[in-house]
Design an enzyme around this catalytic site. Structure first.
Site, PDB file in Angstrom:
ATOM      1  N   LYS A   1     -17.015 -10.498  25.208  1.00 54.37           N
ATOM      2  CA  LYS A   1     -18.137  -9.547  25.165  1.00 54.37           C
ATOM      3  C   LYS A   1     -17.922  -8.437  26.184  1.00 54.37           C
ATOM      4  CE  LYS A   1     -21.371 -12.967  23.449  1.00 54.37           C
ATOM      5  NZ  LYS A   1     -22.289 -14.070  23.764  1.00 54.37           N
TER       6      LYS A   1
ATOM      7  N   GLN B   1     -26.150 -16.208  28.326  1.00 48.77           N
ATOM      8  CA  GLN B   1     -25.271 -17.015  27.479  1.00 48.77           C
ATOM      9  C   GLN B   1     -25.815 -18.447  27.356  1.00 48.77           C
ATOM     10  OE1 GLN B   1     -22.417 -15.822  25.838  1.00 48.77           O
ATOM     11  NE2 GLN B   1     -22.508 -17.826  24.832  1.00 48.77           N
TER      12      GLN B   1
ATOM     13  N   ASP C   1     -30.080 -10.259  22.117  1.00 51.73           N
ATOM     14  CA  ASP C   1     -29.818 -11.438  21.280  1.00 51.73           C
ATOM     15  C   ASP C   1     -30.935 -11.631  20.245  1.00 51.73           C
ATOM     16  OD1 ASP C   1     -27.464 -12.847  21.436  1.00 51.73           O
ATOM     17  OD2 ASP C   1     -28.058 -14.050  23.177  1.00 51.73           O
TER      18      ASP C   1
END
Ligand code: NDP
Length: 296
Positions: free
Chosen positions: A54, A98, A121
């Site tokens: 990422k 994460q 997200d």
């Protein structure tokens, strides 16, 4: 007859190229550099790989990447304090924590502490609610990537029968909402679904998000259907391992009209959509027009 392969790797490269172009124009016209903060707690090896990928791709499209690596024993209070700082930081337009988090941390609490406008997200309850009521939301990256590939391949989706196998908050449920938003007739199947084969056989669009290697054989696929295989499963083959999807590719490819391979299908689109969401968040935060075709 063999299905058309939907090449997620190539599609993701095109999406990143468009993002990079838009990012360059934002910098030139407004001095605005979209920034993505990624928070990793602990050293889960798979998470390490994702976070590295990422960070690398964020920088490659010209955005700012802020990595925060915290010790596995970090307290909830310290993690929440970091999120508050990132929420308040004008250089940070997207925040990603994460998952999975170590067991002593409450993921729901942590995710819901992120400013919904920076929740790239799309897991914050506000974004889930906005998506489910057809309002402008931040959309979870994996289903957004699937939707982009479906639109690209099929054009209009209205009226098509869509079956989503899997009902997780991360993939299955938001995928079903997005397809409903496209006016598909949507069925969500799961581990308690009866006659799963028959349910799958009526799908013009079949999305598999289960996490069971090759569980959907070709004879569950309607001839000509578009098959999106979200599954990523590692299977042992001699002394090596191989990645396979939730769909049995070898038989499904002979029946489907189009299919995403594993690897190289849905996977590469997920990070591309994370970058797309960060760009969208930066545009929204600054009252600028959103880039076309990168949102739901
Ligand atoms: P979850 O484990 O959270 O959900 C799996 C879903 O599959 C559940 O709803 C479960 O049903 C259902 N299921 C399990 N067994 C069966 C069965 N025998 N028949 C029908 N349904 C079943 O997984 P995720 O949604 O997080 O991920 C799914 C897959 O997608 C995984 O392989 C994961 O690695 C992959 N993935 C890939 C991504 C990418 O970027 N390509 C991103 C995210 C995930 P129930 O609810 O009844 O238990």
């Amino acid at each position: 007859m063999s299905a058309t392969l939907i090449d997620g790797k190539a599609f993701a490269a095109k999406v990143r190229e468009r993002i990079a172009g838009h990012v360059a124009r934002l910098d030139e016209a407004h001095g605005l550099v979209p920034g993505l903060a990624v928070v990793l707690v602990g050293a889960d090896p798979a998470s390490e790989v994702y976070v590295r990928a990422k960070g690398k791709q964020t920088v490659e499209v010209g955005m700012a990447s802020f990595e925060h690596r915290l010790a596995a024993e970090t307290s909830e209070a310290d993690l929440l304090a970091l999120i508050r700082r990132l929420n308040a930081d004008p250089k940070v337009h997207g925040i990603l924590v994460q998952l999975p988090l170590p067991a002593h941390l409450n993921s729901d609490l942590v995710i819901n502490a992120i400013d919904p406008a920076k929740d790239v997200d799309g897991f914050h309850i506000s974004n889930v609610g906005l998506l489910n009521t057809g309002q402008r939301a931040m959309v979870p990256c994996t289903p957004l990537g699937c939707l982009m590939m479906l639109r690209d391949h099929l054009g209009g989706l209205a009226g098509l029968e869509a079956v989503v196998v899997g009902r997780s908050n991360i993939v299955g449920k938001p995928m079903a909402q997005l397809l409903l938003g496209e006016s598909c007739t949507v069925t969500i199947a799961h581990s308690r679904t009866r006659n799963l084969a028959e349910v799958c056989q009526r799908a013009d669009i079949l999305v598999a998000a289960v996490g069971r290697a090759e569980m959907i054989p070709g004879d569950w696929v309607k001839p000509g259907a578009t098959v999106i295989d979200v599954g990523i499963n590692r299977i042992a083959e001699g002394d090596r391992t191989r990645l396979v999807g939730d769909v049995h590719f070898g038989t499904a490819v002979r029946v489907a009209g189009a299919i995403t391979p594993v690897p190289g299908g849905v996977g590469p689109m997920t990070i591309a959509c994370l970058l797309a969401n960060t760009l969208t968040a930066a545009c929204r935060a600054n009252g600028l027009p959103e880039p076309d075709g990168l949102t739901a």
